[in-house]
Design a protein around this motif. Structure first.
Motif, short mmCIF file in Angstrom:
data_model
loop_
_atom_site.label_atom_id
_atom_site.label_comp_id
_atom_site.label_asym_id
_atom_site.label_seq_id
_atom_site.Cartn_x
_atom_site.Cartn_y
_atom_site.Cartn_z
N ALA A 50 16.31 11.78 4.70
CA ALA A 50 15.56 12.87 5.35
C ALA A 50 16.54 13.85 6.00
CB ALA A 50 14.61 12.30 6.40
N PRO A 51 16.50 15.14 5.63
CA PRO A 51 17.43 16.11 6.22
C PRO A 51 17.03 16.54 7.63
CG PRO A 51 15.97 17.17 4.64
CD PRO A 51 15.66 15.72 4.59
N PHE A 52 15.79 16.27 8.00
CA PHE A 52 15.30 16.59 9.34
C PHE A 52 14.04 15.76 9.59
CE2 PHE A 52 14.38 20.06 6.30
CZ PHE A 52 13.05 19.77 6.05
N ASN A 53 13.54 15.77 10.82
CA ASN A 53 12.30 15.07 11.14
C ASN A 53 11.12 15.82 10.50
OD1 ASN A 53 13.84 13.38 12.72
ND2 ASN A 53 13.39 14.47 14.61
N PHE A 54 10.22 15.08 9.89
CA PHE A 54 9.03 15.73 9.33
C PHE A 54 7.88 14.74 9.27
CE2 PHE A 54 11.13 13.86 5.68
CZ PHE A 54 10.10 13.40 4.88
N ALA A 55 6.68 15.28 9.27
CA ALA A 55 5.47 14.46 9.23
C ALA A 55 5.04 14.23 7.79
CB ALA A 55 4.35 15.15 10.00
N ILE A 56 4.42 13.06 7.56
CA ILE A 56 3.89 12.75 6.23
C ILE A 56 2.50 13.35 6.12
CG2 ILE A 56 3.32 10.93 4.60
CD1 ILE A 56 5.19 9.09 6.19
N LYS A 57 2.33 14.25 5.23
CA LYS A 57 1.05 14.91 5.08
C LYS A 57 0.08 14.06 4.26
CE LYS A 57 2.61 19.65 5.64
NZ LYS A 57 2.55 21.02 5.12
N LYS A 58 -1.18 14.09 4.68
CA LYS A 58 -2.21 13.40 3.92
C LYS A 58 -2.50 14.18 2.64
CE LYS A 58 -4.50 11.64 8.09
NZ LYS A 58 -5.70 11.77 8.94
N SER A 59 -2.91 13.45 1.62
CA SER A 59 -3.28 14.12 0.38
C SER A 59 -4.63 14.81 0.56
CB SER A 59 -3.36 13.12 -0.77
OG SER A 59 -4.44 12.22 -0.56
N LEU A 60 -4.94 15.71 -0.32
CA LEU A 60 -6.23 16.42 -0.25
C LEU A 60 -7.40 15.45 -0.39
CD1 LEU A 60 -5.44 19.58 -2.41
CD2 LEU A 60 -5.60 19.44 0.08
N ASP A 61 -7.22 14.43 -1.21
CA ASP A 61 -8.29 13.43 -1.38
C ASP A 61 -8.52 12.65 -0.08
OD1 ASP A 61 -8.68 14.17 -3.98
OD2 ASP A 61 -7.34 12.63 -4.81
N GLU A 62 -7.42 12.30 0.60
CA GLU A 62 -7.56 11.58 1.87
C GLU A 62 -8.29 12.42 2.91
OE1 GLU A 62 -3.87 8.58 2.52
OE2 GLU A 62 -3.30 10.67 2.34
#
Length: 682
Positions: free
Chosen positions: A55-67
């Protein structure tokens, strides 16, 4: 200053190209998204081909459109409904019941029975108003949570099936009286209750909608986060569901980062370099392989305009909704360029345009593969665009290729076809229908840019056009000669793969200048009188040579395309009018040969070279006496070899092999014209 202006004027065409190049680059970069781009490519279910990714920086895991869609559906399903409860209505109904009961049941029943009936009616009212009576028929699930409000304050929670529906209180009443054996009083109570019962529950739409909106707004687009320097995926590891979502989140983060001024300018500069490089390749291609197009600023502008148009349409659709990306009829680009120029230029420009669009489209590899394959199919299948059936068949083939390639990619990505989106196939069909717009688009381009396509050539080839009608009336011999030359030239062009429609049209119009003085040309001298007998050789040759200039003048007056006028200018090249030159030389030994030559220019394409050969052979064939196969062979060889020795084909991109093929066609055609037959023994 004067020197500078003169220098600029001499190089104005090059200056224009530079300005066009810079403006097109600027506009394309302006249309592009100004953000970073994830440098890795990956597919779900495939191994990670690059090095270990941290990971090059801190980031959030995005939910998929289906989720997110599933969460929305759960919230909508479980979100409570709010009803306003009006308690004063219930009290009023009870009071009205006491009065109405006494009026309905006076002396008709015994006192004991009256008390019992009153109590039963009261119990039914309690059942009806236990939670409340609805004012309308609402379509909610039985288990739907309900919150009852009194003066905007929550008073009670229940489920929707506990509320009394506005059409069910009679059923409750009848069930209670029938069960107790008091059926004979049922109708009186129904009538009584109809008069007094009033709904006390009303849906509060504002609070219900606001509560639902608040819950939906609170849906988190992310689930967890990744810390900087965390190993995301190792080389060779399969990109499975969780890893895929993390990689997609990282890719999205790259695209959505807020760039500072220095980063922004750097990204713009990088985009400009790549776009300029692609456009420069196109200019270099034109300069090396299509010099006639490169030297014509109108044609270069036309090519750049079409590329810019496709980029503009693509960015417009992406900004609106990228799922409609495949509706854009990108194959119109190679179709249009092939119609006005040639297949090689059309494919080259198409591939460069697809490479440029690869910067901005989602799933860029898939998109580029589909569009390049579709472009190749377009170039290979679309021929003779002026034939409507050919266009429909080719568009059908292009659409089929889109569908097959998309299906293959989907199976590779998903590993199954259970969730295949058939609406995407509908987008490809719409794309095919939009591609049919190429016919009117070609017409528009012809008017805007002054170009000519095969469709226009087909119209010009009609011998009923005004100009050809005039030629047939004023110079019937020349018209007949032009028809013969057109047939010879078309057959020759087909033999070597040249533009047969163009050369046919050029042949039909190449001698229209003879309309000005038709009797000065032997094919129109039906009376046996030759006007040249009364003129000197120099006067005669001037009249003969002037038919080229007269033809150009007539063609321009009748708005013939430049591509057709080229045939009028070049069909004699700089050849010598040998008859009058020989005649003059008998009088004057020092006669200058250049005075008896056509002004040119020499043929500069396969098509114009074909016309020169066919025109000379057809005209001279009239002088053949007792033609035979041997005579025709020697005759054709002599005429074309003389033209080659005279250097008439030096500027035309035609090979010796192609000239030999043309000779063969001319010999066969002339043999047919003179009806030569094998002499059978008697």
């Amino acid at each position: 200053m004067k020197h500078f202006i003169n220098k600029w004027y001499r190089n104005h065409a090059l200056v224009y190209k530079v300005l066009l190049f810079l403006c097109t680059t600027f506009l394309i970069v302006y249309l592009f998204p100004k953000s970073g781009k994830f440098k890795y490519s990956f597919d779900k279910g495939k191994p990670w081909q690059s090095e270990n990714l941290y990971a090059p920086f801190n980031f959030a895991i995005k939910k998929s459109l289906d989720e997110i869609e599933d969460e929305k559906n759960d919230i909508i399903k479980n979100s409570p409904v709010y009803f306003d409860l009006e308690t004063n209505i219930k009290d009023g109904v009870y009071s009205a019941y006491d009065l109405k009961f006494k009026e309905t049941f006076t002396d008709s029943i015994l006192e004991i029975t009256s008390v019992d009936l009153y109590a039963k009616g009261k119990s039914v009212l309690k059942l009806i108003y236990k939670y409340g009576l609805l004012d309308d028929a609402y379509n909610y699930a039985a288990t739907k949570d309900v919150i009852l409000l009194e003066n905007q304050v929550e008073k009670r929670r229940t489920t929707f099936n506990n509320l009394t529906k506005n059409d069910s209180f009679i059923r409750i009443l009848e069930q209670n009286f029938n069960a107790k054996g008091n059926q004979r009083f049922s109708s009186e109570f129904v009538s009584l209750f109809f008069d007094i019962v009033k709904p006390n529950l009303k849906l509060n739409e504002v609070i219900t909608d606001n509560a639902l909106k608040e819950d939906l707004d609170n849906i988190s687009p992310t689930r967890g986060s990744i810390e900087k320097e965390t190993l995301i995926i190792s080389k060779g590891e399969i990109v499975e569901a969780d890893k895929f979502e993390i990689l997609k989140s990282l890719e999205s983060e790259y695209a959505s980062q807020v760039w500072n001024a220095s980063n922004y300018n750097l990204v713009i500069f990088a985009y400009a370099l790549l776009v300029a490089l692609a456009l420069l390749m196109l200019l270099l291609f034109l300069r090396k392989y299509r010099i006639d197009v490169f030297l014509d600023n109108t044609k270069v502008t036309f090519i750049f305009f079409n590329i810019l148009l496709m980029v503009f349409l693509t960015t417009l659709i992406i900004n609106y909704d990228s799922k409609y990306l495949y509706v854009i009829p990108l194959c119109i680009l190679p179709l249009v360029l092939k119609a006005f120029f040639d297949a090689r230029l059309g494919l080259f420009a198409h591939v460069l345009t697809v490479l440029l669009l690869g910067f901005i489209v989602p799933n860029s590899f898939e998109y580029m593969f589909l569009q390049i394959i579709a472009g190749i199919v377009t170039i290979l299948t679309v021929s003779e665009l002026y034939k409507r059936a050919n266009l429909f068949v080719s568009v059908g083939q292009i659409t089929l290729i889109y569908i097959i390639a998309y299906f293959a990619f989907y199976v590779i990505h998903e590993g199954n076809i259970t969730n295949l989106k058939f609406e995407t196939f509908g987008l490809f069909i719409l794309c095919g229908l939009a591609t049919l717009f190429v016919q009117p688009l070609i017409y528009i381009y012809e008017k805007l840019f002054g170009l000519v396509s095969d469709v226009s050539l087909l119209e010009l080839s009609d011998t009923n056009t005004k100009l050809l009608k005039e030629l047939s009336n004023k110079a019937p011999g020349t018209f007949h000669h032009s028809l013969n030359v057109a047939n010879l030239a078309e057959a020759s062009a087909n033999e070597i793969g040249a533009n047969s429609m163009l050369v046919r049209v050029g042949a039909l119009y190449h001698d229209i200048g003879k309309m000005k003085n038709p009797t000065f040309f032997t094919e129109n001298q039906s009376t046996g009188i030759n006007p040249h007998d009364e003129l000197s050789s120099r006067e005669s040759v001037t009249t003969i040579i002037d038919h080229v200039l007269n033809g150009i003048e007539i063609a321009k007056k009748n708005n013939l395309p430049d591509r057709v006028i080229d045939f009028i200018r070049t069909h004699h090249g700089t050849s010598l009018v040998y008859y009058f030159y020989s005649k003059e030389k008998e009088i004057n030994e020092n006669t200058n040969q250049d005075d008896f030559r056509y002004i040119g220019p020499k043929p500069f394409s396969k098509e114009t070279a074909i016309l020169m050969m066919c025109d000379s052979v057809e005209a001279a064939s009239k002088s053949l006496k007792e033609p035979s196969s041997t005579k025709i062979d020697k005759f054709v060889e002599a005429i074309i070899n003389k033209q080659m020795e005279d250097g008439q084909f030096l500027n035309a991109n035609i090979t010796f092999k192609e000239i030999q093929s043309i000779k063969k066609i001319l010999k066969n055609k002339l043999a047919n014209i003179f009806h030569l037959r094998i002499e059978y023994p008697e």
